[in-house]
Motif scaffolding. Structure first.
Motif, PDB file in Angstrom:
ATOM      1  N   ARG A 262     112.466  40.689 108.809  1.00 21.97           N
ATOM      2  CA  ARG A 262     113.425  41.852 109.238  1.00 21.97           C
ATOM      3  C   ARG A 262     113.985  42.100 107.732  1.00 21.97           C
ATOM      4  N   TRP A 263     113.608  43.627 107.481  1.00 22.15           N
ATOM      5  CA  TRP A 263     114.654  43.658 105.650  1.00 22.15           C
ATOM      6  C   TRP A 263     116.287  44.039 106.314  1.00 22.15           C
ATOM      7  N   ARG A 264     116.923  43.237 104.815  1.00 24.71           N
ATOM      8  CA  ARG A 264     118.139  43.255 104.933  1.00 24.71           C
ATOM      9  C   ARG A 264     118.667  44.088 104.070  1.00 24.71           C
ATOM     10  N   VAL A 265     119.572  43.972 103.505  1.00 21.46           N
ATOM     11  CA  VAL A 265     120.331  44.229 102.313  1.00 21.46           C
ATOM     12  C   VAL A 265     121.527  44.245 102.165  1.00 21.46           C
ATOM     13  N   VAL A 266     122.340  43.784 100.383  1.00 21.49           N
ATOM     14  CA  VAL A 266     122.357  43.035 100.050  1.00 21.49           C
ATOM     15  C   VAL A 266     124.113  43.750  99.628  1.00 21.49           C
ATOM     16  N   VAL A 267     125.123  43.922  99.779  1.00 22.57           N
ATOM     17  CA  VAL A 267     125.846  44.129  99.308  1.00 22.57           C
ATOM     18  C   VAL A 267     127.431  43.614  98.546  1.00 22.57           C
ATOM     19  N   VAL A 268     127.674  44.419  97.619  1.00 17.07           N
ATOM     20  CA  VAL A 268     128.157  43.177  96.474  1.00 17.07           C
ATOM     21  C   VAL A 268     129.555  44.067  95.364  1.00 17.07           C
ATOM     22  N   ASP A 269     130.308  43.304  94.671  1.00 18.07           N
ATOM     23  CA  ASP A 269     131.063  43.748  94.552  1.00 18.07           C
ATOM     24  C   ASP A 269     131.137  43.956  93.112  1.00 18.07           C
ATOM     25  N   ARG A 270     132.364  44.018  91.774  1.00 19.63           N
ATOM     26  CA  ARG A 270     131.879  43.762  90.841  1.00 19.63           C
ATOM     27  C   ARG A 270     132.274  42.585  90.425  1.00 19.63           C
ATOM     28  N   PRO A 271     133.002  41.452  90.659  1.00 17.50           N
ATOM     29  CA  PRO A 271     133.222  40.367  91.054  1.00 17.50           C
ATOM     30  C   PRO A 271     132.400  39.131  91.352  1.00 17.50           C
ATOM     31  N   SER A 272     132.051  39.900  91.916  1.00 19.04           N
ATOM     32  CA  SER A 272     130.591  38.989  93.322  1.00 19.04           C
ATOM     33  C   SER A 272     130.112  38.944  92.481  1.00 19.04           C
ATOM     34  N   LEU A 273     128.966  40.194  91.633  1.00 18.87           N
ATOM     35  CA  LEU A 273     127.819  40.144  91.035  1.00 18.87           C
ATOM     36  C   LEU A 273     127.732  39.976  89.696  1.00 18.87           C
ATOM     37  N   LYS A 274     129.446  39.139  89.181  1.00 15.10           N
ATOM     38  CA  LYS A 274     128.880  38.389  87.866  1.00 15.10           C
ATOM     39  C   LYS A 274     128.884  36.632  88.636  1.00 15.10           C
ATOM     40  N   VAL A 275     129.256  36.678  89.979  1.00 10.44           N
ATOM     41  CA  VAL A 275     128.605  35.326  90.066  1.00 10.44           C
ATOM     42  C   VAL A 275     127.896  35.758  90.424  1.00 10.44           C
ATOM     43  N   VAL A 276     126.935  35.647  91.251  1.00 13.30           N
ATOM     44  CA  VAL A 276     125.725  35.496  92.052  1.00 13.30           C
ATOM     45  C   VAL A 276     125.161  35.981  90.280  1.00 13.30           C
ATOM     46  N   SER A 277     124.869  36.946  90.012  1.00 12.95           N
ATOM     47  CA  SER A 277     124.714  36.414  88.292  1.00 12.95           C
ATOM     48  C   SER A 277     124.393  35.883  87.811  1.00 12.95           C
ATOM     49  N   MET A 278     125.531  34.416  87.890  1.00 10.03           N
ATOM     50  CA  MET A 278     125.866  32.992  86.894  1.00 10.03           C
ATOM     51  C   MET A 278     123.923  32.637  86.912  1.00 10.03           C
TER      52      MET A 278
END
Length: 627
Positions: free
Chosen positions: A37-53
């Motif tokens: 099954r496919w999913r969608v990931v939802v982030v806010d701007r601060p968490s996006l920075k954490v994930v991108s690291m």
């Protein structure tokens, strides 16, 4: 460095913090997979920075993820798919998530939600108030789980992390004009340090640096007025450590609610400890030139975005192109190998690596076995066909360019001679082991400051270094320095006076100048040596001695007290019997969980050195070496 000086704390652990961050985030996303099954990931701007690291976007999409959406934007609805929310634990993000599962106000008859279900992952600890709001909200029936990941830290390197809460962390901690920011920054930094501790799955004891005569708040002024109280050294490390201890107590109370409130550290075996310091612990480290590759590059090369370097590279068609390179262990293995080498050794290390490739080349070996002697051009042509050489060629060009620039700037500014003088100021010892007197140092300092060819940054650095060595100065000292042409601007004078914020008296009376400092020093009276052949500095940062004494159980309890008044009985202070257990807490079904990935080395001898106000590259290098 800035707070990298990078605010920046460092730690010793056998697992890379970058790997832990990546594993926790990928584990969170993959844990919600059921079939294909496919999913969608939802982030806010601060968490996006954490994930991108830690992750490239492609790594996320490979986890059966249809799209990554920003929660603050108008988003396409996927009512048949589950959503994985990775959010910071703040009211705004929580309320936006709840809104995704409310009926459309414009069409109340339409009860369709934006997504089928929600899997909530928070980067840090979710406050009880926000947890209660989630539990009583319209979104509650759709929530499949709530997990606290504890990933609110920046893994700058494998053994170095940042908890920088603001753009000017050093200013907000030490400026008397930033009193409204210090509480906020210390609280945010302690939250992020808790994230590191939880990610490593350790249960450490905490101790901190407490100056002999600290003050509870900053005093003094950024203006030139020196009538205010002198030598104000705030209890920054103590404030930080006590905040951390409170957060740890709360964390453990939830984790071990079934253990009759017994501290898990009294029941298990481990030797984990967090030592909280602040920048005043060692004022020499930020001022003494460090001649290792990483430190020099950051010190004298203009890097964009902290670690980006633009260099010229010759393309296959012979044209020169400008290429942006990131100096990071994540993307450049050669940088990781060379960064702690003395700058004078880097070029030789690069040449040695190419020569080793040549000696190991099958084509070259075959020619040599036939008795044929290849020319250098033929050797290069043979090497050019090797995949490993092709990979090395780009990095070789980059680091040759960087190392050459460093050496050229070093020669132009005469840094080797300057470094020798800096070392003599700090250690009061010459390269041949002889004692250097104060009068000799002062005479040479004045002569150097009077040299119009001296770089402005080096001039100010020398001045501050001497003030720290002399434990401050008097108004007469400042008058003499002001007579030196081009020595001090108005801002420089203010900066010199404001050294009082770090415990350096800057308005001493003449009768006090020769009195020894009441503050015990941890920088220059131990681990000082001169070994020109190995390019080792005479000065070693205070961090080295602190770690050494902690490991031997000799660290002064008066200067470095524990946050707990009493330690468990019969346990040596350098062997802190504790083991990590699973960081898991469940409430009912979905209510709340801690991300846990038990690592085989958790709880094994972890020491975290945290420096509020930032750490230097020399301190980072020291931690790697001692590890």
């Amino acid at each position: 460095m800035d707070n990298t000086s990078r605010n920046s704390p460092s730690h010793s652990h056998s697992r890379s913090l970058v790997e832990l961050l990546r594993k926790n985030i990928i584990g969170a996303i993959s844990s919600t997979v059921k079939g294909n099954r496919w999913r969608v990931v939802v982030v806010d701007r601060p968490s996006l920075k954490v994930v991108s690291m830690a992750l490239e976007m492609q790594s996320i999409l490979e986890q059966n993820v249809m799209a990554v959406q920003l929660i603050t934007r108008n988003r396409q609805a996927y009512p048949e798919m589950d959503a994985i929310y990775i959010l910071v634990p703040c009211a705004d993000s929580v309320m936006r998530m709840i809104d995704d599962f409310k009926p459309d106000p414009g069409h109340p008859e339409n009860h369709q939600t934006k997504y089928a279900h929600a899997h909530l992952f928070f980067t840090g600890k979710l406050p009880e108030l926000l947890f209660s709001q989630l539990a009583s909200s319209a979104a509650a029936p759709y929530i499949k789980g709530v997990t606290e990941l504890f990933v609110e830290y920046n893994p700058f390197e494998s053994r170095v992390f940042l908890t920088t809460p603001s753009k000017q962390p050093f200013y907000s901690l030490y400026s008397p004009h930033a009193a409204d920011k210090i509480e906020r920054d210390l609280d945010a930094a302690s939250d992020r340090l808790l994230s590191v501790i939880a990610a490593l799955e350790i249960h450490p004891f905490v101790r901190f640096y407490r100056p002999v005569n600290p003050t509870s708040s900053n005093n003094g002024s950024d203006s030139g007025n020196d009538s205010s109280q002198d030598s104000a050294c705030p209890r920054i490390a103590e404030d930080m450590a006590r905040r951390l201890q409170l957060k740890l107590n709360e964390h453990y109370a939830h984790e071990y609610s079934d253990t009759d409130n017994k501290d898990p550290r009294q029941q298990h075996n481990s030797d984990s400890v967090v030592i909280v310091l602040d920048r005043s612990i060692d004022m020499f480290a930020p001022l003494v030139h460090e001649l290792t590759y990483q430190a020099m590059v950051h010190d004298i090369i203009d890097l964009g975005d902290g670690a980006k370097y633009i260099h010229e590279k010759k393309a296959a068609n012979g044209q020169v192109e400008r290429v942006e390179a990131e100096l990071s262990e994540k993307t450049d293995w050669l940088w990781e190998k060379l960064r702690h080498e003395h700058i004078g050794s880097v070029a030789q290390k690069l040449s040695d690596r190419v020569e080793r490739l040549m000696s190991e080349s099958t084509g070259i070996k075959a020619a040599q076995s036939d008795g044929k002697k290849l020319t250098l051009t033929e050797m290069k042509a043979t090497l050019a066909e090797l995949p490993e050489f092709k990979r090395l060629q780009s990095l070789y060009s980059l680091h040759s360019d960087l190392a050459t620039q460093c050496l050229e700037i070093s020669s132009k500014r005469n840094l080797p001679a300057l470094v020798n003088f800096e070392q003599e100021i700090v250690t009061q010892t010459s390269a041949d082991g002889k004692h250097v007197g104060q009068m000799s140092l002062e005479t040479r300092l004045i002569a150097l400051l009077d040299d119009e060819g001296l770089d402005k940054s080096d001039r100010i650095r020398l001045l501050f270094l001497y003030l720290v060595y002399a434990n401050g100065g008097s108004a007469e000292d400042r008058r003499r320095l002001e007579e030196v042409p081009q020595c001090l601007t108005i801002n420089d004078k203010h900066a010199a006076i404001n050294l009082r914020q770090l415990g350096i008296p800057t308005n001493k009376k003449q009768s006090e100048l020769n009195k020894p400092s009441a503050k015990k020093t941890y920088s220059w009276d131990t681990f000082t040596h001169a070994d020109p052949d190995k390019h080792e500095p005479w000065f070693a940062p205070a961090v080295k001695r602190i770690i050494f004494e902690q490991l031997n159980g000799d660290l002064d309890d008066t200067l470095f007290p524990w946050t707990r008044e009493t330690l468990p009985e019969n346990i040596p202070k350098h062997i802190l019997n504790v083991t990590a257990t699973s960081l898991r807490r469940n409430k009912g079904t979905w209510e709340r969980k801690h991300q846990h990935s038990k690592s085989e080395d958790s709880g094994k001898g972890t020491m975290i050195i945290y420096i509020a106000g930032g750490m230097t590259f020399s301190e980072m290098r020291t931690v790697y070496e001692m590890t």
